[in-house]
Design a protein around this motif. Structure first.
Motif, PDB file in Angstrom:
ATOM      1  N   THR A  94       3.616   1.894  56.482  1.00  0.00           N
ATOM      2  CA  THR A  94       4.925   1.254  56.338  1.00  0.00           C
ATOM      3  C   THR A  94       5.300   0.387  57.537  1.00  0.00           C
ATOM      4  O   THR A  94       5.843  -0.712  57.348  1.00  0.00           O
ATOM      5  CB  THR A  94       6.011   2.319  56.094  1.00  0.00           C
ATOM      6  OG1 THR A  94       5.677   3.056  54.905  1.00  0.00           O
ATOM      7  CG2 THR A  94       7.374   1.683  55.924  1.00  0.00           C
ATOM      8  N   ARG A 151       3.871  -3.058  57.162  1.00  0.00           N
ATOM      9  CA  ARG A 151       4.579  -3.869  56.163  1.00  0.00           C
ATOM     10  C   ARG A 151       5.807  -4.530  56.778  1.00  0.00           C
ATOM     11  O   ARG A 151       6.084  -5.715  56.548  1.00  0.00           O
ATOM     12  CB  ARG A 151       4.994  -3.007  54.978  1.00  0.00           C
ATOM     13  CG  ARG A 151       3.867  -2.334  54.262  1.00  0.00           C
ATOM     14  CD  ARG A 151       4.400  -1.384  53.204  1.00  0.00           C
ATOM     15  NE  ARG A 151       3.388  -0.455  52.748  1.00  0.00           N
ATOM     16  CZ  ARG A 151       3.626   0.570  51.952  1.00  0.00           C
ATOM     17  NH1 ARG A 151       4.869   0.805  51.533  1.00  0.00           N
ATOM     18  NH2 ARG A 151       2.650   1.372  51.584  1.00  0.00           N
ATOM     19  N   SER A 152       6.558  -3.748  57.536  1.00  0.00           N
ATOM     20  CA  SER A 152       7.753  -4.279  58.186  1.00  0.00           C
ATOM     21  C   SER A 152       7.409  -5.393  59.156  1.00  0.00           C
ATOM     22  O   SER A 152       8.087  -6.430  59.218  1.00  0.00           O
ATOM     23  CB  SER A 152       8.497  -3.151  58.903  1.00  0.00           C
ATOM     24  OG  SER A 152       9.646  -3.625  59.541  1.00  0.00           O
ATOM     25  N   MET A 204      -1.919  -3.049  54.508  1.00  0.00           N
ATOM     26  CA  MET A 204      -0.490  -2.843  54.272  1.00  0.00           C
ATOM     27  C   MET A 204      -0.154  -1.402  53.915  1.00  0.00           C
ATOM     28  O   MET A 204       0.987  -1.104  53.564  1.00  0.00           O
ATOM     29  CB  MET A 204      -0.032  -3.773  53.142  1.00  0.00           C
ATOM     30  CG  MET A 204      -0.174  -5.238  53.465  1.00  0.00           C
ATOM     31  SD  MET A 204       0.870  -5.769  54.848  1.00  0.00           S
ATOM     32  CE  MET A 204       2.433  -5.967  54.005  1.00  0.00           C
ATOM     33  N   SER A 248       8.382  -3.735  50.775  1.00  0.00           N
ATOM     34  CA  SER A 248       7.510  -2.627  51.140  1.00  0.00           C
ATOM     35  C   SER A 248       7.190  -1.730  49.944  1.00  0.00           C
ATOM     36  O   SER A 248       6.042  -1.309  49.754  1.00  0.00           O
ATOM     37  CB  SER A 248       8.150  -1.792  52.250  1.00  0.00           C
ATOM     38  OG  SER A 248       7.336  -0.691  52.595  1.00  0.00           O
ATOM     39  N   SER A 249       8.179  -1.457  49.125  1.00  0.00           N
ATOM     40  CA  SER A 249       7.979  -0.497  48.032  1.00  0.00           C
ATOM     41  C   SER A 249       6.968  -0.989  47.004  1.00  0.00           C
ATOM     42  O   SER A 249       6.341  -0.183  46.307  1.00  0.00           O
ATOM     43  CB  SER A 249       9.311  -0.185  47.349  1.00  0.00           C
ATOM     44  OG  SER A 249       9.860  -1.341  46.745  1.00  0.00           O
ATOM     45  N   LYS A 273       6.318  -8.538  57.192  1.00  0.00           N
ATOM     46  CA  LYS A 273       7.500  -9.154  56.563  1.00  0.00           C
ATOM     47  C   LYS A 273       8.285  -9.974  57.585  1.00  0.00           C
ATOM     48  O   LYS A 273       8.680 -11.117  57.317  1.00  0.00           O
ATOM     49  CB  LYS A 273       8.369  -8.054  55.952  1.00  0.00           C
ATOM     50  CG  LYS A 273       9.676  -8.508  55.337  1.00  0.00           C
ATOM     51  CD  LYS A 273      10.340  -7.335  54.642  1.00  0.00           C
ATOM     52  CE  LYS A 273      11.722  -7.668  54.126  1.00  0.00           C
ATOM     53  NZ  LYS A 273      12.753  -7.538  55.150  1.00  0.00           N
ATOM     54  N   ASP A 295       3.660   0.529  47.409  1.00  0.00           N
ATOM     55  CA  ASP A 295       3.572   1.935  47.008  1.00  0.00           C
ATOM     56  C   ASP A 295       3.371   2.093  45.509  1.00  0.00           C
ATOM     57  O   ASP A 295       2.605   2.958  45.063  1.00  0.00           O
ATOM     58  CB  ASP A 295       4.837   2.691  47.424  1.00  0.00           C
ATOM     59  CG  ASP A 295       4.954   2.852  48.925  1.00  0.00           C
ATOM     60  OD1 ASP A 295       3.913   3.030  49.590  1.00  0.00           O
ATOM     61  OD2 ASP A 295       6.094   2.794  49.441  1.00  0.00           O
ATOM     62  N   ASN A 327       6.106 -11.019  45.143  1.00  0.00           N
ATOM     63  CA  ASN A 327       6.707 -10.209  46.210  1.00  0.00           C
ATOM     64  C   ASN A 327       7.264 -11.097  47.323  1.00  0.00           C
ATOM     65  O   ASN A 327       6.679 -12.119  47.673  1.00  0.00           O
ATOM     66  CB  ASN A 327       5.676  -9.241  46.790  1.00  0.00           C
ATOM     67  CG  ASN A 327       6.326  -8.056  47.472  1.00  0.00           C
ATOM     68  OD1 ASN A 327       7.558  -7.912  47.471  1.00  0.00           O
ATOM     69  ND2 ASN A 327       5.518  -7.187  48.041  1.00  0.00           N
TER      70      ASN A 327
END
Length: 247
Positions: free
Chosen positions: A117, A120-121, A114, A164-165, A124, A168, A14
């Motif tokens: 959302t 996560r941003s 994480m 991010s995905s 990152k 999920d 990732n």
């Protein structure tokens, strides 16, 4: 008779891309060919909204393969390769899972952290931030690597659309439902000092590849393809040749 070339396709983790394997490429021995690919949403390849599950990414990976190579998957690349092998083992001649994501997702702190959302941003952006790179270099590259190589590594997070995905789609439900890989020569490869995905997770991963050999490599952390590229290339080549001959 000329020895056949063993083909390896390397799949990144990732936030990364094919460039994570650049440092090892000059050290790949003769009669072994390593091709590193970029999945959609990584390293400038546009994100594909249709890829909304691990199986969808795995099928896209399978469609990119020719001539049944050995697949080397690192991190989430290993998770995607494992999913592919569980359903389309005939597209591969062997599988090297290097610290794949999937074990203990319901108990590990980082996946819980994480979950939102916005977090996560934030993470990152923090990983990609130039002022913070000295901190990340010390934390994740204790064995060192050239600054240009590490700068490319961190820039990969800044441009990664799929970061991010992945949190999920790679979840407990996916891992629980995954069918075990039983008909494909497989190695679980882990660094002894991996601080991102602890090597103790190899036993849980092996429940999905019950016939796999577990190889714990002394001195390695999570990114030996960057920190010890020559050694990494040699280990991967030896494993790939052995797996291909077992098929």
């Amino acid at each position: 008779m000329t020895e056949a070339v063993t083909r390896v396709v390397a799949v990144h983790g990732n936030g990364g891309g094919s460039t994570r394997f650049d440092s090892m490429m000059p050290h790949v021995p003769d009669r072994v060919s390593v091709e590193a690919i970029d999945l959609p949403g990584f390293n400038g390849v546009p994100l594909d909204p249709a890829l909304d599950s691990v199986a969808a990414y795995a099928d896209r990976l399978g469609d990119m393969l020719t001539d049944r190579p050995v697949v080397l998957g690192h991190g989430i690349g290993g998770s995607i390769a494992l999913d592919l092998a569980s359903r389309r083992a005939d597209t591969l001649s062997g599988l090297i899972l290097h610290a794949p994501v999937g074990a203990d997702l319901d108990t590990r702190l980082f996946p819980k952290l994480m979950s939102p959302t916005p977090v996560r941003s934030l993470i990152k952006r923090a990983i990609a931030a130039r002022p913070l790179r000295p901190l990340w270099k010390r934390a994740f590259f204790p064995n060192g690597a050239p600054d240009p190589v590490l700068d490319t590594f961190f820039e990969g997070y800044r441009t990664c659309e799929a970061f991010s995905s992945m949190f999920d789609i790679i979840d407990v439900d996916w891992f629980t439902a995954l069918r075990p890989v039983t008909a494909l020569p497989t190695v679980l490869l882990w660094g002894e000092h991996d601080r991102v995905l602890k090597q103790g997770q190899s036993d849980a991963i092996r429940s999905k590849a019950p016939g796999a050999e577990i190889l714990i490599q002394p001195g390695w952390d999570h990114f030996p393809m960057i920190e010890q590229p020559e050694e990494y290339a040699g280990v991967v080549a030896d494993l790939a040749r052995s797996l291909a001959s077992d098929r």
